[in-house]
Design a protein around this motif. Structure first.
Motif, mmCIF file in Angstrom:
data_model
loop_
_atom_site.group_PDB
_atom_site.id
_atom_site.type_symbol
_atom_site.label_atom_id
_atom_site.label_comp_id
_atom_site.label_asym_id
_atom_site.label_seq_id
_atom_site.Cartn_x
_atom_site.Cartn_y
_atom_site.Cartn_z
ATOM 1 N N LEU A 57 16.760 15.975 -18.000
ATOM 2 C CA LEU A 57 16.280 14.862 -18.813
ATOM 3 C C LEU A 57 14.791 14.596 -18.593
ATOM 4 O O LEU A 57 14.073 14.197 -19.519
ATOM 5 N N ALA A 79 12.856 18.437 -19.783
ATOM 6 C CA ALA A 79 12.989 18.929 -21.155
ATOM 7 C C ALA A 79 11.968 18.327 -22.130
ATOM 8 O O ALA A 79 11.359 19.072 -22.918
ATOM 9 N N PRO A 80 11.728 17.005 -22.146
ATOM 10 C CA PRO A 80 10.753 16.466 -23.110
ATOM 11 C C PRO A 80 9.340 17.008 -22.917
ATOM 12 O O PRO A 80 8.534 16.993 -23.848
ATOM 13 N N ARG A 81 9.038 17.502 -21.726
ATOM 14 C CA ARG A 81 7.694 17.994 -21.437
ATOM 15 C C ARG A 81 7.500 19.469 -21.796
ATOM 16 O O ARG A 81 6.361 19.914 -21.973
ATOM 17 N N LYS A 102 9.221 21.405 -27.543
ATOM 18 C CA LYS A 102 8.589 20.704 -28.649
ATOM 19 C C LYS A 102 9.645 20.059 -29.535
ATOM 20 O O LYS A 102 10.703 20.636 -29.797
ATOM 21 N N GLU A 103 9.362 18.868 -29.996
ATOM 22 C CA GLU A 103 10.274 18.154 -30.874
ATOM 23 C C GLU A 103 10.280 18.788 -32.259
ATOM 24 O O GLU A 103 9.247 19.249 -32.759
ATOM 25 N N ARG A 131 12.267 18.101 -36.157
ATOM 26 C CA ARG A 131 13.180 17.284 -36.948
ATOM 27 C C ARG A 131 13.251 17.826 -38.375
ATOM 28 O O ARG A 131 12.238 18.257 -38.928
#
Length: 335
Positions: A52, A55-57, A60-61, A63
């Motif tokens: 957790l 992963a966000p670092r 890449k997001e 959508r």
């Protein structure tokens, strides 16, 4: 894009997945032997926290332009259906295939899965797109993947019992023994793209399945003393190579030949196939082994395990034959 680089990526993904599975088996043995079996569950907490945080670092997001509506009825019905089937298989292992709890649970699971099918036919954004399942490569590719995941991951259960209950190994020694299996699956994963490039996707899947069948069947020859350990190690290593060739072949087959906007659906369906196979394999092998055990003691355990292993090999062979008959022989295109 499809081609050699994608096949290599899928192979590396399979190798990493297998190494994680094997590391879990080894670490579980270490924790159980040195600390307590409870630590095998607790260790997941810090790992999940680390994921957790990291992963966000590093990811890449992304959508979609339009957020799809969640298929709640489909998700609920398929989840409850699979849970009922798995519970029924567990009850069959504990109380026998003719027990009321096993039969009622299995029947409820079948009904719920039929409800799921009916739901998916009507909703606008189905969890499982039935139109995509109508494609031969998707349907039979995922069927082959289901067999591959259901059979080889579930072998850990009878082999663990063999090492501990028949050979008298500690949890630590049993866990370390699965390192050989892990090396085989990693080798199969990293070489799969080269094999596909030489002989094509379908033949890779079939060769992998045949290797897995032969060396799973070889495990039926296991004896009751430690002099037979070599057979388990050799067969699990070579069977692991074959299993990973089949898995990468399944992934390439099930996710190739689709439009760009369908890639997510195809990959999601293949991932669901993996999880269903992994979830159902151990309850099935447990039920078969328990039903086949006659009497008590190490000899009874060994007899039950041999029946479960033979059934496992037969299921793999059935998957190979079905793939040979129904999958198209498409050679991987060079790019």
């Amino acid at each position: 894009p499809e081609g050699p680089l994608r096949q290599k990526a899928l192979g590396l993904n399979g190798a990493l997945m297998s190494s994680g599975f094997t590391t879990g088996a080894i670490l579980g043995g270490v924790l159980t032997d040195l600390l307590s079996w409870r630590w095998a569950f607790f260790i997941n907490v810090p790992v999940a926290i680390a994921v957790l945080l990291i992963a966000p670092r590093v990811i890449k997001e992304s959508r979609p332009d339009e957020r799809p509506k969640l298929d709640v009825p489909g998700a609920v019905s398929v989840t409850l259906g699979l849970l009922a089937v798995i519970f029924g298989l567990t009850q069959a292992g504990e109380k026998g295939w003719g027990s009321a709890s096993a039969l009622l649970s299995l029947a409820a699971g079948v009904v719920l899965l039929l409800v799921f099918y009916a739901v998916e036919r009507k909703v606008s954004r189905p969890l499982v797109p039935l139109g995509m399942l109508g494609r031969r490569s998707v349907a039979w590719g995922n069927f082959a993947g289901l067999i591959a995941f259901l059979t080889f991951t579930s072998l850990v259960f009878p082999l663990t019992l063999y090492l501990q209950e028949v050979l008298g190994f500690s949890a630590l020694a049993a866990g370390l023994s699965f390192g050989v299996l892990g090396v085989g699956t990693v080798l199969g994963g990293v070489t799969a793209s080269k094999v596909i490039g030489r002989i094509g996707t379908k033949r890779t899947l079939l060769v992998g399945g045949l290797l897995q069948t032969v060396f799973t069947a070889a495990l039926v020859g296991l004896g009751s003393d430690r002099s037979w350990l070599w057979l388990m190690l050799v067969a699990s290593f070579l069977g692991g190579v074959g299993n990973m060739l089949a898995i990468v072949g399944f992934m390439v087959t099930a996710t190739s030949g689709h439009a760009d906007h369908e890639q997510g659906l195809a990959t999601g369906l293949a991932t669901m196939t993996q999880q269903v196979g992994i979830t159902m394999g151990t309850p099935i092998m447990s039920a078969v082994a328990t039903a086949a055990m006659v009497g008590t003691g190490a000899s009874a355990v060994l007899g039950g395990l041999k029946v479960a292993i033979a059934v496992n090999a037969a299921i793999v062979l059935f998957g190979v034959l079905a793939s040979a008959l129904f999958l198209r022989n498409e050679r991987s295109a060079a790019h």
